[in-house]
Write a protein that holds these residues in place. Structure first.
Motif, PDB file in Angstrom:
ATOM      1  N   PRO A 423       0.903  -1.262  -0.103  1.00  0.00           N
ATOM      2  CA  PRO A 423      -0.196   0.074   0.005  1.00  0.00           C
ATOM      3  C   PRO A 423       0.834   1.223  -0.144  1.00  0.00           C
ATOM      4  CG  PRO A 423      -0.034  -0.933   2.305  1.00  0.00           C
ATOM      5  CD  PRO A 423       0.852  -1.807   1.343  1.00  0.00           C
ATOM      6  N   SER A 424       2.182   1.098   0.168  1.00  0.00           N
ATOM      7  CA  SER A 424       2.835   2.343   0.324  1.00  0.00           C
ATOM      8  C   SER A 424       3.937   2.577  -1.143  1.00  0.00           C
ATOM      9  CB  SER A 424       4.011   2.178   1.285  1.00  0.00           C
ATOM     10  OG  SER A 424       3.343   1.954   2.513  1.00  0.00           O
ATOM     11  N   PRO A 425       4.176   3.854  -1.372  1.00  0.00           N
ATOM     12  CA  PRO A 425       5.030   4.072  -2.590  1.00  0.00           C
ATOM     13  C   PRO A 425       6.439   3.286  -2.582  1.00  0.00           C
ATOM     14  CG  PRO A 425       4.940   5.900  -1.281  1.00  0.00           C
ATOM     15  CD  PRO A 425       4.125   5.059  -0.697  1.00  0.00           C
ATOM     16  N   PRO A 426       6.991   2.792  -3.810  1.00  0.00           N
ATOM     17  CA  PRO A 426       8.329   2.064  -3.786  1.00  0.00           C
ATOM     18  C   PRO A 426       9.356   3.378  -3.136  1.00  0.00           C
ATOM     19  CG  PRO A 426       7.710   2.403  -6.037  1.00  0.00           C
ATOM     20  CD  PRO A 426       6.520   3.043  -5.126  1.00  0.00           C
ATOM     21  N   LEU A 427      10.488   2.580  -2.600  1.00  0.00           N
ATOM     22  CA  LEU A 427      11.853   3.457  -2.454  1.00  0.00           C
ATOM     23  C   LEU A 427      12.578   3.461  -3.850  1.00  0.00           C
ATOM     24  CD1 LEU A 427      12.693   1.786   0.911  1.00  0.00           C
ATOM     25  CD2 LEU A 427      11.410   3.884   0.569  1.00  0.00           C
ATOM     26  N   ARG A 428      13.462   4.526  -3.689  1.00  0.00           N
ATOM     27  CA  ARG A 428      14.287   4.586  -4.886  1.00  0.00           C
ATOM     28  C   ARG A 428      15.297   3.442  -5.109  1.00  0.00           C
ATOM     29  NH1 ARG A 428      17.981  10.083  -5.045  1.00  0.00           N
ATOM     30  NH2 ARG A 428      18.973   8.589  -3.198  1.00  0.00           N
ATOM     31  N   GLU A 429      15.564   2.937  -6.234  1.00  0.00           N
ATOM     32  CA  GLU A 429      16.193   1.798  -6.232  1.00  0.00           C
ATOM     33  C   GLU A 429      17.863   1.978  -5.898  1.00  0.00           C
ATOM     34  OE1 GLU A 429      16.851  -1.765  -9.734  1.00  0.00           O
ATOM     35  OE2 GLU A 429      15.615  -0.151 -10.028  1.00  0.00           O
ATOM     36  N   GLY A 430      18.239   1.013  -5.293  1.00  0.00           N
ATOM     37  CA  GLY A 430      19.601   1.377  -4.758  1.00  0.00           C
ATOM     38  C   GLY A 430      19.873   1.989  -3.218  1.00  0.00           C
ATOM     39  N   THR A 431      18.730   2.368  -2.661  1.00  0.00           N
ATOM     40  CA  THR A 431      18.753   2.807  -1.515  1.00  0.00           C
ATOM     41  C   THR A 431      19.167   1.839  -0.156  1.00  0.00           C
ATOM     42  OG1 THR A 431      16.894   4.272  -2.017  1.00  0.00           O
ATOM     43  CG2 THR A 431      17.122   4.024   0.405  1.00  0.00           C
ATOM     44  N   ARG A 497       2.318 -21.621  -3.415  1.00  0.00           N
ATOM     45  CA  ARG A 497       3.840 -20.828  -3.006  1.00  0.00           C
ATOM     46  C   ARG A 497       4.142 -20.381  -1.763  1.00  0.00           C
ATOM     47  NH1 ARG A 497       5.807 -18.214  -8.744  1.00  0.00           N
ATOM     48  NH2 ARG A 497       7.955 -18.335  -7.295  1.00  0.00           N
ATOM     49  N   GLY A 498       3.318 -20.073  -1.019  1.00  0.00           N
ATOM     50  CA  GLY A 498       3.307 -19.385   0.205  1.00  0.00           C
ATOM     51  C   GLY A 498       3.353 -17.906   0.226  1.00  0.00           C
ATOM     52  N   SER A 499       3.617 -17.228   1.472  1.00  0.00           N
ATOM     53  CA  SER A 499       3.626 -15.840   1.498  1.00  0.00           C
ATOM     54  C   SER A 499       4.777 -15.256   2.090  1.00  0.00           C
ATOM     55  CB  SER A 499       2.456 -15.366   2.056  1.00  0.00           C
ATOM     56  OG  SER A 499       1.052 -15.894   1.682  1.00  0.00           O
ATOM     57  N   VAL A 500       5.239 -14.250   1.515  1.00  0.00           N
ATOM     58  CA  VAL A 500       6.625 -13.548   2.528  1.00  0.00           C
ATOM     59  C   VAL A 500       6.177 -12.116   2.562  1.00  0.00           C
ATOM     60  CG1 VAL A 500       8.997 -12.896   1.942  1.00  0.00           C
ATOM     61  CG2 VAL A 500       7.783 -15.130   0.854  1.00  0.00           C
ATOM     62  N   PHE A 501       5.905 -11.844   3.763  1.00  0.00           N
ATOM     63  CA  PHE A 501       5.664 -10.230   4.249  1.00  0.00           C
ATOM     64  C   PHE A 501       6.960  -9.859   4.607  1.00  0.00           C
ATOM     65  CE2 PHE A 501       1.568 -12.209   4.788  1.00  0.00           C
ATOM     66  CZ  PHE A 501       0.601 -11.248   4.747  1.00  0.00           C
ATOM     67  N   ARG A 502       7.300  -8.753   4.111  1.00  0.00           N
ATOM     68  CA  ARG A 502       8.741  -7.960   4.269  1.00  0.00           C
ATOM     69  C   ARG A 502       8.590  -6.475   4.822  1.00  0.00           C
ATOM     70  NH1 ARG A 502       9.538  -8.555  -0.584  1.00  0.00           N
ATOM     71  NH2 ARG A 502      10.687 -10.622  -0.413  1.00  0.00           N
ATOM     72  N   LEU A 503       9.020  -6.326   5.704  1.00  0.00           N
ATOM     73  CA  LEU A 503       9.260  -4.998   6.563  1.00  0.00           C
ATOM     74  C   LEU A 503      10.440  -4.414   5.894  1.00  0.00           C
ATOM     75  CD1 LEU A 503       8.264  -2.747   8.147  1.00  0.00           C
ATOM     76  CD2 LEU A 503       9.411  -3.618  10.221  1.00  0.00           C
ATOM     77  N   VAL A 504      10.359  -3.319   5.078  1.00  0.00           N
ATOM     78  CA  VAL A 504      11.525  -2.610   4.545  1.00  0.00           C
ATOM     79  C   VAL A 504      11.702  -1.275   5.241  1.00  0.00           C
ATOM     80  CG1 VAL A 504      12.702  -1.917   2.445  1.00  0.00           C
ATOM     81  CG2 VAL A 504      11.281  -4.017   2.371  1.00  0.00           C
ATOM     82  N   LEU A 505      12.878  -0.949   5.894  1.00  0.00           N
ATOM     83  CA  LEU A 505      13.162   0.423   6.519  1.00  0.00           C
ATOM     84  C   LEU A 505      14.437   0.917   5.964  1.00  0.00           C
ATOM     85  CD1 LEU A 505      11.997  -0.593  10.156  1.00  0.00           C
ATOM     86  CD2 LEU A 505      10.838   0.502   8.579  1.00  0.00           C
ATOM     87  N   PRO A 506      14.567   2.386   5.993  1.00  0.00           N
ATOM     88  CA  PRO A 506      15.641   2.748   5.706  1.00  0.00           C
ATOM     89  C   PRO A 506      16.780   2.524   6.810  1.00  0.00           C
ATOM     90  CG  PRO A 506      14.171   4.463   5.817  1.00  0.00           C
ATOM     91  CD  PRO A 506      13.569   3.445   6.427  1.00  0.00           C
ATOM     92  N   ALA A 507      18.066   2.285   6.193  1.00  0.00           N
ATOM     93  CA  ALA A 507      18.970   1.675   7.050  1.00  0.00           C
ATOM     94  C   ALA A 507      19.733   2.571   8.076  1.00  0.00           C
ATOM     95  CB  ALA A 507      20.374   1.144   6.062  1.00  0.00           C
ATOM     96  N   GLY A 508      20.180   2.055   9.167  1.00  0.00           N
ATOM     97  CA  GLY A 508      20.737   3.294   9.904  1.00  0.00           C
ATOM     98  C   GLY A 508      22.116   3.684   9.537  1.00  0.00           C
ATOM     99  N   PRO A 509      22.803   4.480  10.430  1.00  0.00           N
ATOM    100  CA  PRO A 509      24.023   4.894   9.919  1.00  0.00           C
ATOM    101  C   PRO A 509      25.206   3.767  10.159  1.00  0.00           C
ATOM    102  CG  PRO A 509      23.114   6.455  11.629  1.00  0.00           C
ATOM    103  CD  PRO A 509      22.251   5.326  11.345  1.00  0.00           C
ATOM    104  N   GLY A 510      25.063   3.019  10.996  1.00  0.00           N
ATOM    105  CA  GLY A 510      26.116   1.816  11.127  1.00  0.00           C
ATOM    106  C   GLY A 510      25.777   0.704  10.304  1.00  0.00           C
ATOM    107  N   THR A 511      24.623   0.541   9.560  1.00  0.00           N
ATOM    108  CA  THR A 511      24.597  -0.404   8.523  1.00  0.00           C
ATOM    109  C   THR A 511      25.374  -0.449   7.294  1.00  0.00           C
ATOM    110  OG1 THR A 511      22.592  -0.631   9.644  1.00  0.00           O
ATOM    111  CG2 THR A 511      23.042  -1.693   7.684  1.00  0.00           C
ATOM    112  N   PRO A 512      26.024  -1.351   7.159  1.00  0.00           N
ATOM    113  CA  PRO A 512      26.675  -1.404   5.755  1.00  0.00           C
ATOM    114  C   PRO A 512      25.841  -1.639   4.614  1.00  0.00           C
ATOM    115  CG  PRO A 512      26.888  -3.663   6.668  1.00  0.00           C
ATOM    116  CD  PRO A 512      26.260  -2.819   7.573  1.00  0.00           C
TER     117      PRO A 512
END
Length: 512
Positions: A423-431, A497-512
């Protein structure tokens, strides 16, 4: 007290009429100015020709004869001593200034000249124009000096000059009338062609006013004013149609929401009302029956309370979400959710592992995955996803909880692709993103159910039974929380084929 009559506004004229009459007026002024200049130039040239003839004319000395007298002054011309052109008239004035005689003839009336030379007013000695003795004719006259302080006035008729100028005036008038008629007809045709895009816009506007929002203006050439106007109007119509569609969708969603809320509240309220009436009518019931009735009343009241709490939470999240901003480890959030649901697995094996990116370099060990957000709300999302996977899959179905970091894309998540809904807009690819997945190997969802799974009060169970689901607000709340954190909640599924619910969040400063 006098009463003033209000001024009436003149009848407004159309743009087409203003353009036609404006062009005709400008053309008339231009043609009239050109004709006036041409007429004045030709008149001056013809008059200069006449004046040149007068300047070039001189009487020879032998034209004059002397009368025998004491003064020996020239008195009168000798008619036989000179031959004049037929158009010339010469009037002689003696030394005393009085008229003495006329030389020349013809059928046309002669010029009207005074009896005394002093009464002949010619500015600066230049030729002048005098009327004829009779009729409407005019003569051009010039005063010249004769021998012995005498004068003579040379005159030429202006009949040819007047005839030429009169014909020129008539011709100019005919040309002006013909030009105006042609210009009005041509202007009407040109203006009609030029305003044809506006006419098409008017027809399109009438169709839109009638309720049809699909027509669009065909004239969109950015090199013209009407084309630019058509482009702007088409953009406005697109936005208007989109706004109306969104309003209709919002109204339909609101009606469905009210109906679903009423349906959800009706069942427990009916149960509470029924058991309460039963308790009032049958006071002689046994203690066991009363305890069972009280338990069911309390259970349905709890369901109503949970439903109202969820509705209030959704309202709060939609209106003014208040999230804490802390560094959150998604791996710890996932581990806490797995531990919290251990008592309700119903034989579901749960595995906590790293995120799979589909490459040979996938990590085999769990690592710290940090983001910024509200840890309580993020645990609520993870717990809701895991509870749904356990509740809506058959016993013994494997459930995988995966945590990892990467870049937004079709494989990792965060962007749209076929078979993925959100239901939410996509993030910019490569973020740079952090991901928490809850994947099951259950029956999956149909495309129709997947498109509506994030709607409020929606349950894939057609019977709307509460034995296989809650109120239908869990995923709507989870999606609102994810969007409030700058991310999104998405679903990859297919029947069988099952279901995959995915929570996608912006990475924090310490995440590579």
């Amino acid at each position: 007290m006098t009463r003033r009559t209000p001024l009436r506004a003149g009848r407004p004229t159309s743009l087409r009429s203003r353009l036609v009459w404006g062009a005709a007026l400008l053309a008339a002024v231009a043609v009239l100015a050109a004709q006036t200049i041409g007429f004045l130039v030709l008149r001056s040239w013809l008059l200069d020709r006449v004046d040149q003839q007068l300047d070039d004319f001189h009487l020879p000395p032998q034209t004059f004869s002397r009368d025998i007298g004491p003064e020996q002054m020239p008195r009168s011309p000798d008619p036989g001593s000179v031959t004049l052109p037929s158009d010339f008239r010469i009037t002689f004035y003696g030394a005393s200034g009085h008229r003495r005689g006329i030389l020349g003839g013809g059928e046309a009336p002669g010029p009207e000249l005074p009896s005394s030379i002093d009464q002949l007013r010619l500015s600066g000695g230049r030729p002048g124009t005098v009327p004829a003795v009779s009729g409407d004719g005019h003569w051009r006259v010039e005063k010249k000096t004769g021998p012995g302080h005498t004068w003579y006035v040379v005159a030429l008729p202006l009949d040819t000059f007047d005839g030429a100028t009169a014909k020129l005036l008539w011709l100019n008038g005919i040309v002006l009338a013909a030009t105006l008629t042609g210009l009005i007809a041509l202007s009407r045709w040109v203006v009609r062609i030029g305003l044809l895009p506006l006419t098409r816009m008017e027809r399109t506007a009438q169709d839109i006013t009638a309720g049809d929002l699909s027509p669009r203006l065909p004239d969109t050439d950015l090199r013209t004013e009407t084309g630019r106007l058509g482009t702007v109007l088409n953009t406005m119509l697109d936005r208007l149609q989109q706004a109306l569609c969104e309003r209709e969708f919002s109204e339909a969603r609101l009606r469905r929401f009210v109906a679903d809320a009423g349906h959800e509240l009706r069942t427990p309220l009916t149960s509470i009302q029924g058991f309460a009436e039963l308790a009032l009518r049958h006071e002689e019931r046994s203690s066991a029956e009363r305890r069972e009735g009280d338990r069911l009343i309390a259970q349905n009241a709890e369901r109503i309370s949970l439903l109202v709490d969820d509705l209030l939470l959704l309202t709060k999240l939609d209106k003014e979400p208040d999230y804490r901003r802390e560094r959150v480890d998604l791996l710890a959030v996932a581990a806490d959710s797995v531990s919290a649901t251990a008592h309700q697995t119903h034989g579901h094996p749960i595995r906590l592992g790293p995120l799979s990116t589909g490459t040979a370099a996938d990590q085999e060990e769990l690592e710290l995955v940090e983001t910024t957000g509200d840890p309580h709300r993020l645990r609520q999302v993870a717990g809701n996803l895991l509870s749904n996977a356990l509740r809506h899959t058959p016993p013994g179905t494997r459930v995988d909880v995966r945590v990892g970091a990467g870049r937004a894309g079709p494989t990792t998540g965060g962007t749209d692709r076929p078979g993925r809904t959100s239901p939410s807009p996509p993030l910019r690819e490569g973020t740079r993103i952090c991901v928490l997945e809850v994947a099951d190997q259950g029956p999956g969802l149909s495309p129709e159910a997947a498109d509506r799974v994030f709607e409020r009060f929606y349950r894939a169970d057609p019977s709307r039974s509460h034995h296989h689901g809650g109120s239908g607000l869990g995923l709507a709340i989870a999606s609102a929380i994810a969007q409030g954190h700058g991310g999104r909640l998405e679903l990859d599924t297919a029947p069988g084929r099952g279901s995959v619910f995915r929570l996608v969040l912006p990475a924090g400063p310490g995440t590579p």
